[in-house]
Every structure is written in C-alpha cells, then in structure tokens.
Write a protein that holds these residues in place. Structure first.
Motif, short mmCIF file in Angstrom:
data_model
loop_
_atom_site.label_atom_id
_atom_site.label_comp_id
_atom_site.label_asym_id
_atom_site.label_seq_id
_atom_site.Cartn_x
_atom_site.Cartn_y
_atom_site.Cartn_z
N SER A 118 6.75 7.63 8.84
CA SER A 118 5.51 7.51 9.60
C SER A 118 5.53 8.48 10.78
O SER A 118 6.57 9.01 11.17
CB SER A 118 5.36 6.08 10.13
N GLU A 310 -0.35 6.37 3.05
CA GLU A 310 -0.45 5.32 4.08
C GLU A 310 -1.63 4.41 3.82
O GLU A 310 -1.51 3.18 3.91
CB GLU A 310 -0.58 5.97 5.46
N ARG A 311 -2.79 4.99 3.46
CA ARG A 311 -3.97 4.16 3.19
C ARG A 311 -3.79 3.35 1.91
O ARG A 311 -4.21 2.20 1.83
CB ARG A 311 -5.22 5.06 3.08
N ARG A 313 -0.99 2.16 0.79
CA ARG A 313 -0.09 1.03 1.09
C ARG A 313 -0.80 -0.03 1.93
O ARG A 313 -0.60 -1.23 1.73
CB ARG A 313 1.16 1.54 1.79
N GLN A 314 -1.64 0.42 2.86
CA GLN A 314 -2.38 -0.52 3.69
C GLN A 314 -3.33 -1.37 2.86
O GLN A 314 -3.47 -2.58 3.07
CB GLN A 314 -3.17 0.23 4.77
#
Length: 442
Positions: A118, A310-311, A313-314
């Motif tokens: 991250s 990242e999106r 996984r979110q």
C-alpha cells in the motif's frame, strides 16, 4: 520516491543506483522484520543487464538486517507474487521496469499476501530509509540461496488456471515474450498444453528487452502471425504482467476487449463477483456501454494496476485491469498476469471454436487518441494557467459527446493527453492545442 508501480528510473541515475537499492532493502528488511525470528524475502528479476547489479545490492541490504534471501532469477512479476505466498516469505521483490527500455529498471515490493504494498507501507519504508536503520548483530546476518526451479513452479501453477477438460491441440500460437522474463516459461506453458508454439522475442541479451517487440511493439508478432498463418498472437511485456493480443488477421486487440470478453463470459457462468469489472479512467467508453448492456457494472480508478487491485479487494470483486493489458484475476493471481489472461482467452477459443477476430471484437470502441508529451525536469505543466485554460476550452468544445483525460505519468516525465469523441476532427484539434500548451512550458 515511490511512483505508481514501485521505484523506477534510469539505471545508475538517482534513484535507480546500487547504493540506494541497498539502503531501500535494508529499510524494507527492518520494516518486515519486527521480531527476532527468522524472516525471508524472495527476489525475482527480468532480463535487464542492470538486474545483476540491483539483485546483489538488494541482497546485501536485506541480509544486513537479518533477512534470509531466496533468489528466483528471471521470472515474471506475477511469479514473484505467487512465490511470495507459496514460500511463506515476509516480502517479495521484483526487479523490473516492466515495458520500459533496457536502460531503465525498477523495484516493486509485495507483501506476505502476495499483493503489492500500500501507499502507507511504502511511505513508512521510505521514512525508515531516510532515518537510517540499525543493522543485525554479526551472528544474525541473513543468508542467500538461489532457487533453481522457480520458473518450473510458476509454469505448473499457471497451467492449473486452464480448464482441465481442454487442450490447445490444433492451435498455432505466436508468443512474443519481449526478450523478457517470460522468454522460457511462456512458450513452455503453451507447449505443455498442446499448442503449436511459434516463439519470438525469446533471445534476451540484457539490452534488448522490449526493443521493437512485446506488448508495446506488437508489429513483430503481427507479422509473424500472418507469415505462419497462426490462429492468434500473444504479446507480453518485459515482466509479463500485461497482455496484448493479435488476431489471425494481424490486428491488435487491447486490454479493454480482453476484459470485455472475460467479464461477459464470467457473468454468464456466474463467476463474476458482484457482476462488476474494475478498470481505470483510461478504458474506452465503448467498453462501459457494452458491459452495461450485459448487466455488468464498471468501476473506474486512477491509472495503475495497484489501484485497480485495491478497489477489487475493497469491493470483493475478482476481475479488473487496464486498457494497456494488465488483466487482474484475483481468483488466480495477486497482480496482472499476461499468461493467465491469455489462457482465459484461449479457453474461450477452444470452447466456442470461434476465430480470434470474431471472439475478441466484443464492442466497437469510441475513437480514442493518446499523446505523450515529455516535459522538462522540475516543471509542473499541469499547474500552468495556459495549460489549464487549454484543457477547459477543450472540454467545452467536446461537450457531452466526448471526454478528456490529462494526467502525469507515474513512471516517466510525460504528460499523457487522452481524448475520446465521435467527431475525430474536433478531437484532434482539441488534443493538438493542449499538447502545444504543454510543450510551451518547457
């Protein structure tokens, strides 16, 4: 120091020096080594000559803080993500500048889960590097070991993502490995699944990676497809985390069409998590309209496959990617994987019996034009009033019939000027005006 995909630059020029790589590894080692137990790091690289230098520097930095190092040698970037998890490592490192020329190189970090770090983790590593880290006691210095079968482990894993009931018998496939990290594993995977393989870009010499070959220069593969009457061509980049296809007519197929095909098939099979595809602001409006017609939502992120992941996984989504050919399937891999994506397309060809040209033209793209304008170091063109005014005027001129996307590259001193519109004359006029405004800031 970190960009959209790790640290990258021209070799032997800040920040891509051996000295900085050693300090960076020591800081990363301290970041991941939080107790006195043994810790391990896996390091892979592509085929750049500078990879030897950076590999040794990183090894010195990690072992100086007590990390044990496992050297994978030349392997694709997704192999590092896979082997980081498989070998229970605390951190993975890939030495590669992806699609950049041979004189560039880069350093990408993966966490113990196999996903790229991250922004917060990278910021902390950079802080540790600047502050200086305490080195390990002489008796606690780490060891280094070379893993000779890392490529074979990755080959076996990638083959498990191809449906067991299918084979590639009867398919003639050109695979362009960009003289990069997949120059051995790419042809091996296809051959072991039964294909008639025609390899190009498989003779790396340390200086020819991405040189007039691979996903950024697909003309070589296109010519070979036509010459050999192949069914399809696969174009990888230097670290094999992106894919561009060539149909049997020698026509280029980008990541948007690949994502459209996979998303629609997964939706029909009930495999598309949340009935959603995650992509970036660069993806064509034609893709968005096609997906909507199939009941598939699209979520856009800023450019960079790490932001797509990242999106994903979110939101709990399992398919995403970029127009440039990064295709991320978290059911199979933690980052973009050109070979895994290729096998999804090849499985569709086997199952349907369709030709590549028919299968891979899933939507008609809105005309899109991209210009890369280089700017002088130390300048910020997008902060200049003249550039802002040119952009505002262009948006007004296009209105609702098109769109503009103007951004800085995360890896090079370039302003990327992209536009989409049905009216090509108006679009070119708008983009030319913006490009001239950027050039005048140098």
């Amino acid at each position: 120091m970190f960009g959209t995909d790790g640290v990258r630059g021209r070799t032997n020029t800040h920040p891509m020096t051996a000295e900085l790589a050693m300090r960076l590894a020591a800081a990363a080692g301290r970041f991941f080594r939080r107790d006195q137990q043994e810790h391990r790091v896996v390091i892979g690289k592509d085929t750049r000559l500078s990879g030897y230098m950076l590999e040794n520097a990183l090894t010195a930095g990690f072992t100086s803080t007590g990390m044990n190092v496992f050297l994978l040698g030349p392997v694709p970037t997704p192999a590092v993500g896979f082997l980081t998890r498989s070998m229970r490592a605390d951190v993975g490192v890939m030495i590669s500048a992806s699609h950049n020329p041979a004189e560039d190189n880069g350093i990408k970090f993966f966490g113990p889960d196999g996903f790229k770090l991250s922004d917060d983790a990278e910021t902390e590593i950079e802080r540790l590097m600047e502050a200086g880290v305490s080195l390990a006691h002489p008796q606690r210095i780490g060891r280094a070991k070379r893993i000779d079968d890392s490529g074979s482990r990755y080959v076996e894993y990638v083959k498990t993502t191809f449906p067991r009931q299918f084979r590639l018998d009867g398919l003639r496939i050109v695979v362009d490995c960009a003289n990069g990290a997949a120059h051995r594993v790419g042809p091996s995977i296809l051959w072991e699944l039964g294909a008639d393989v025609i390899p190009v870009g498989t003779s790396p010499n340390g200086l020819n990676i991405n040189d007039k070959c691979g996903s950024t220069h697909p003309d070589l593969a296109a010519a070979k497809v036509l010459e050999t009457r192949a069914d399809v061509g696969l174009c990888l980049d230097g670290d094999a985390d992106r894919l561009i296809l060539i149909d049997q007519n020698g026509q280029r197929v980008d990541g948007d069409q690949i994502m459209g095909l996979i998303a629609s098939r997964w939706k029909e099979d009930g495999r598309l998590a949340g009935d959603t595809l995650v992509t970036t602001v660069m993806s064509n409006l034609g893709l968005e309209r096609f997906l909507e017609s199939r009941g598939i939502a699209i979520e856009r992120t800023k450019v960079g496959d790490r932001y797509v992941v990242e999106r994903m996984r979110q939101g709990g989504f399992n398919l995403g990617g970029e127009q440039s050919g990064h295709i991320v399937m978290t059911d199979h891999a933690t980052t973009g994987d050109g070979l895994v994506a290729a096998l999804q397309v090849l499985a569709a060809m086997v199952e349907t019996g369709a030709r590549a040209s028919d299968l891979l033209r899933v939507f008609t793209p809105i005309p899109q034009v991209l210009h890369n304008v280089r700017y002088a170091s130390g300048t910020e063109p997008l902060d200049r009033d003249s550039v802002r005014q040119a952009i505002a005027d262009g948006e007004k001129k296009l209105g609702t019939s098109g769109r503009l996307l103007i951004r800085k590259s995360g890896t090079e001193p370039l302003i990327r000027v992209m536009g989409e519109a049905e009216d090509q004359d108006t679009l070119h006029s708008v983009l030319d005006t913006i490009c001239r405004a950027v050039e005048h800031t140098n």
